[in-house]
Motif scaffolding. Structure first.
Motif, PDB file in Angstrom:
ATOM      1  N   ALA A   1      -2.698  24.823   8.015  1.00 17.74           N
ATOM      2  CA  ALA A   1      -2.749  23.019   8.136  1.00 17.74           C
ATOM      3  C   ALA A   1      -4.507  22.752   7.524  1.00 17.74           C
ATOM      4  CB  ALA A   1      -2.334  22.951  10.129  1.00 17.74           C
ATOM      5  N   LEU A   2      -4.817  22.026   7.673  1.00 23.53           N
ATOM      6  CA  LEU A   2      -5.826  21.406   7.193  1.00 23.53           C
ATOM      7  C   LEU A   2      -6.231  19.992   8.002  1.00 23.53           C
ATOM      8  CD1 LEU A   2      -6.308  21.386   3.284  1.00 23.53           C
ATOM      9  CD2 LEU A   2      -7.176  22.892   4.431  1.00 23.53           C
ATOM     10  N   GLN A   3      -6.313  20.480   9.509  1.00 21.92           N
ATOM     11  CA  GLN A   3      -6.434  19.862  11.078  1.00 21.92           C
ATOM     12  C   GLN A   3      -7.901  18.652  10.258  1.00 21.92           C
ATOM     13  OE1 GLN A   3      -6.171  23.097  13.392  1.00 21.92           O
ATOM     14  NE2 GLN A   3      -4.982  22.020  14.392  1.00 21.92           N
ATOM     15  N   SER A   4      -8.860  19.348   9.617  1.00 21.10           N
ATOM     16  CA  SER A   4      -9.505  18.783   9.955  1.00 21.10           C
ATOM     17  C   SER A   4     -10.454  17.370   8.578  1.00 21.10           C
ATOM     18  CB  SER A   4     -11.082  19.833   9.691  1.00 21.10           C
ATOM     19  OG  SER A   4     -11.474  20.122   8.588  1.00 21.10           O
ATOM     20  N   ALA A   5      -9.248  17.002   7.874  1.00 22.86           N
ATOM     21  CA  ALA A   5      -9.224  16.493   6.614  1.00 22.86           C
ATOM     22  C   ALA A   5      -8.845  15.405   6.874  1.00 22.86           C
ATOM     23  CB  ALA A   5      -7.814  16.575   5.695  1.00 22.86           C
ATOM     24  N   ARG A   6      -9.543  13.912   6.422  1.00 19.04           N
ATOM     25  CA  ARG A   6      -9.321  12.408   6.644  1.00 19.04           C
ATOM     26  C   ARG A   6      -8.069  12.525   7.167  1.00 19.04           C
ATOM     27  NH1 ARG A   6      -8.185   8.176   3.803  1.00 19.04           N
ATOM     28  NH2 ARG A   6      -7.822   9.528   1.690  1.00 19.04           N
ATOM     29  N   ILE A   7      -6.666  13.335   6.396  1.00 21.79           N
ATOM     30  CA  ILE A   7      -5.679  12.829   6.702  1.00 21.79           C
ATOM     31  C   ILE A   7      -5.342  14.374   6.608  1.00 21.79           C
ATOM     32  CG2 ILE A   7      -2.688  11.691   5.991  1.00 21.79           C
ATOM     33  CD1 ILE A   7      -4.636  10.279   6.340  1.00 21.79           C
TER      34      ILE A   7
ATOM     35  N   ALA B   1      -2.812  16.468  13.760  1.00 23.35           N
ATOM     36  CA  ALA B   1      -2.953  17.747  13.544  1.00 23.35           C
ATOM     37  C   ALA B   1      -2.594  18.545  14.459  1.00 23.35           C
ATOM     38  CB  ALA B   1      -4.633  17.795  13.683  1.00 23.35           C
ATOM     39  N   ASP B   2      -2.208  18.780  16.406  1.00 27.02           N
ATOM     40  CA  ASP B   2      -1.496  19.283  16.198  1.00 27.02           C
ATOM     41  C   ASP B   2      -0.499  19.452  16.133  1.00 27.02           C
ATOM     42  OD1 ASP B   2      -3.723  20.195  18.208  1.00 27.02           O
ATOM     43  OD2 ASP B   2      -2.887  18.506  19.916  1.00 27.02           O
ATOM     44  N   ALA B   3       0.650  18.794  15.660  1.00 21.82           N
ATOM     45  CA  ALA B   3       1.853  19.268  15.280  1.00 21.82           C
ATOM     46  C   ALA B   3       2.209  19.881  13.675  1.00 21.82           C
ATOM     47  CB  ALA B   3       2.702  17.425  15.356  1.00 21.82           C
ATOM     48  N   LEU B   4       0.775  19.315  13.317  1.00 16.59           N
ATOM     49  CA  LEU B   4       1.567  20.260  11.767  1.00 16.59           C
ATOM     50  C   LEU B   4       1.044  21.259  11.673  1.00 16.59           C
ATOM     51  CD1 LEU B   4      -0.839  17.156   9.820  1.00 16.59           C
ATOM     52  CD2 LEU B   4       1.656  17.941   9.429  1.00 16.59           C
ATOM     53  N   LYS B   5      -0.054  21.855  12.527  1.00 16.50           N
ATOM     54  CA  LYS B   5      -0.544  23.171  13.521  1.00 16.50           C
ATOM     55  C   LYS B   5       0.759  24.052  13.532  1.00 16.50           C
ATOM     56  CE  LYS B   5      -3.802  26.022  15.621  1.00 16.50           C
ATOM     57  NZ  LYS B   5      -4.890  26.450  16.918  1.00 16.50           N
ATOM     58  N   CYS B   6       1.368  23.412  14.798  1.00 14.55           N
ATOM     59  CA  CYS B   6       2.648  23.922  15.244  1.00 14.55           C
ATOM     60  C   CYS B   6       4.092  24.535  14.072  1.00 14.55           C
ATOM     61  CB  CYS B   6       3.317  23.501  16.366  1.00 14.55           C
ATOM     62  SG  CYS B   6       2.234  23.538  17.072  1.00 14.55           S
ATOM     63  N   LEU B   7       3.990  23.494  12.894  1.00 13.80           N
ATOM     64  CA  LEU B   7       4.787  23.296  11.483  1.00 13.80           C
ATOM     65  C   LEU B   7       4.720  23.935  11.139  1.00 13.80           C
ATOM     66  CD1 LEU B   7       7.318  21.932  10.724  1.00 13.80           C
ATOM     67  CD2 LEU B   7       6.033  19.678   9.913  1.00 13.80           C
TER      68      LEU B   7
END
Length: 142
Positions: free
Chosen positions: A42-48, A22-28
């Motif tokens: 970023a959908l960090q709280s999604a199942r994936i 989730a952190d990596a996706l937020k930065c990306l």
């Protein structure tokens, strides 16, 4: 229509925790938004955890995940079924259009998603008498 490209980033070595993904996706997501001027969140709280992207210039949408290889294997399996009998793809598209037209293709609202309808079509074609499609996944498991 409402199609998008689904991408996964594969990383050799250790598996990242859901939090690290989730952190990596937020930065990306920030890179896509600020450096490439794309609509991105970023959908960090999604199942994936995923990034939802849309290029305003082309209208192309994409979902990006990290270390989510299962959809790749599912796509390969569905491709094999399509190669066995082209009617599989045709019936899937008809059922998807039907479900969209009736607004019952929406998992967050308690309905099946497109993959769920695809699985229903596959189940039907495997369980007709005589079966139209074999159970390929049984061969892969054995």
């Amino acid at each position: 229509k409402d199609s998008d490209v689904d991408l996964t980033i594969s990383i050799c070595g250790e598996r990242l925790s859901k939090g690290a993904q989730a952190d990596a996706l937020k930065c990306l997501s920030k890179v896509f938004r600020f450096q490439h001027k794309m609509n991105s969140y970023a959908l960090q709280s999604a199942r994936i955890p995923i990034i939802k992207l849309k290029d305003p210039a082309t209208g192309i949408s994409a979902d990006i995940s990290i270390q989510n290889e299962m959809p790749v294997y599912r796509s390969q399996l569905l491709l094999q079924y399509t190669r066995i009998d082209a009617r599989f793809r045709q019936l899937v598209l008809i059922v998807k259009d039907w479900s969209h037209a009736r607004a019952i293709n929406n998992a967050p609202h308690g309905f099946l998603n497109s993959f769920g309808y695809t699985m229903l079509v596959l189940f039907y074609l495997q369980n007709t008498s005589p079966p139209i499609l074999p159970h390929l996944h049984d061969d892969a498991i054995a």
